[in-house]
Design a protein around this motif. Structure first.
Motif, mmCIF file in Angstrom:
data_model
loop_
_atom_site.group_PDB
_atom_site.id
_atom_site.type_symbol
_atom_site.label_atom_id
_atom_site.label_comp_id
_atom_site.label_asym_id
_atom_site.label_seq_id
_atom_site.Cartn_x
_atom_site.Cartn_y
_atom_site.Cartn_z
ATOM 1 N N THR A 52 45.803 49.269 46.263
ATOM 2 C CA THR A 52 45.974 47.868 45.597
ATOM 3 C C THR A 52 45.847 47.824 44.043
ATOM 4 O O THR A 52 44.816 47.803 44.098
ATOM 5 N N ALA A 53 46.316 46.245 44.438
ATOM 6 C CA ALA A 53 45.745 45.938 42.245
ATOM 7 C C ALA A 53 44.766 45.090 42.394
ATOM 8 O O ALA A 53 44.398 44.528 43.128
ATOM 9 N N SER A 54 44.312 44.923 41.388
ATOM 10 C CA SER A 54 43.022 43.606 41.564
ATOM 11 C C SER A 54 42.859 43.094 40.901
ATOM 12 O O SER A 54 44.384 42.571 40.988
ATOM 13 N N GLY A 55 42.740 41.337 41.926
ATOM 14 C CA GLY A 55 43.236 40.434 41.273
ATOM 15 C C GLY A 55 41.425 39.102 41.767
ATOM 16 O O GLY A 55 41.008 39.837 41.556
ATOM 17 N N GLU A 56 41.500 38.295 40.712
ATOM 18 C CA GLU A 56 40.195 37.612 40.698
ATOM 19 C C GLU A 56 41.042 36.207 41.626
ATOM 20 O O GLU A 56 41.397 35.886 42.747
ATOM 21 N N PRO A 57 39.499 36.302 42.677
ATOM 22 C CA PRO A 57 38.814 35.717 43.802
ATOM 23 C C PRO A 57 38.910 33.816 43.635
ATOM 24 O O PRO A 57 38.934 33.273 42.187
ATOM 25 N N ASP A 58 39.942 32.901 44.554
ATOM 26 C CA ASP A 58 39.935 31.266 44.510
ATOM 27 C C ASP A 58 38.773 31.046 44.799
ATOM 28 O O ASP A 58 38.088 31.774 45.833
ATOM 29 N N SER A 59 38.530 29.752 43.926
ATOM 30 C CA SER A 59 37.679 29.097 45.389
ATOM 31 C C SER A 59 38.357 28.336 46.088
ATOM 32 O O SER A 59 36.756 28.269 47.257
#
Lengths: 132, 134
Positions: A52-59
């Motif tokens: 899987t691709a990396s991503g930023e966590p949401d608030s």
């Protein structure tokens, strides 16, 4: 041959400058590299994926503990309150980030997906970590 | 009257308060931020209604040790993805639904989902396990 002795530093504050430089660099590193997202109130060990691709966590996210407890944005909630919390999202219908524990029964998540579909969430983003 | 002039300070700005503030900020960001490398796995919450003429979806069960069971045959993930890709190509099946067997944890299910999605199976969904044995 006579070498001149190094000059004694007169100002003691000069010795602190390299320290300040390092501390300042560390500060900038942690400010830029770290993500300031509230952690869930229970421990969540995410599952591992390889491709899987990396991503930023949401608030805004939903966390599910190994025993099935739920937390939304860091506060423990009951499953019956889930729809009301999701209705308050800033973008309803956008993908919801979910942090589920590795040891959670998979069936619990799929049953929750059905509940989420009824709350107008078409897609979830399951947060995982990369497999070494 | 003679007033003594205060001696001029050599530094207009003291460094110590600056260091204090920077150090406190550093501690705050070190403790409050997380450096986890998050990955994202997209999952649809509901499947689109199946076309009546379309071939059926393959229902694949994930067992506790991460093996996949399909039509009574238990294979590991690479062999199963090969078989499912072939059946998708021959249009014997239209989609793949992964269902966990009772008591299976999320880890092996997510691992199998990830591997199947990576091997080119796009029509992939997680399903409720519901009844056992179908």
């Amino acid at each position: 041959m006579l070498l001149p002795l190094p000059k004694r530093r007169s100002n003691p504050e000069d010795n602190v400058l390299p320290l300040i430089n390092v501390v300042f660099l560390l500060l900038i590193f942690f400010m830029l590299a770290g993500a300031l997202v509230q952690e869930p109130p229970f421990s969540v060990t995410p599952p591992e994926t390889r491709h899987t691709a990396s991503g930023e966590p949401d608030s805004q996210y939903l966390a599910i503990a190994a025993d099935g407890r739920l937390a939304y944005n860091g506060d423990i909630i009951e499953e019956s309150e889930l729809a009301a919390h999701l209705a308050e999202r800033s973008e309803t219908g956008a993908p919801l980030q979910v942090r589920a524990d590795n040891e959670l029964e998979a069936d619990r998540l799929t049953r929750l997906l059905t509940a989420l579909r009824e709350a107008d969430v078409a897609e979830i983003r399951l947060l995982t970590t990369s497999q070494p | 009257m003679h007033i003594e002039v205060a001696p001029r300070r050599r530094h207009a700005l003291g460094l110590t308060p600056l260091i204090d503030v920077v150090f406190n900020l550093l501690l705050f960001f070190m403790l409050a931020s997380s450096l986890v490398d998050w990955r994202i796995l997209d999952l649809a919450t509901g499947s689109s209604p199946a076309d009546a003429d379309a071939p059926p979806a393959a229902e694949v069960r994930v067992t506790d040790d991460g093996m996949l069971r399909y039509e009574g045959e238990t294979l590991d993930v690479p062999s199963m993805s090969e078989r499912l890709s072939k059946e998708l190509e021959e249009e014997a099946i239209s989609a793949v639904i992964l269902r966990a067997e009772a008591g299976v944890r999320l880890g092996p299910v997510v691992g199998a989902f990830d591997a199947l999605a990576n091997s080119g199976i796009d029509a992939l969904a997680l399903g409720e396990s519901g009844r056992e044995g179908d």
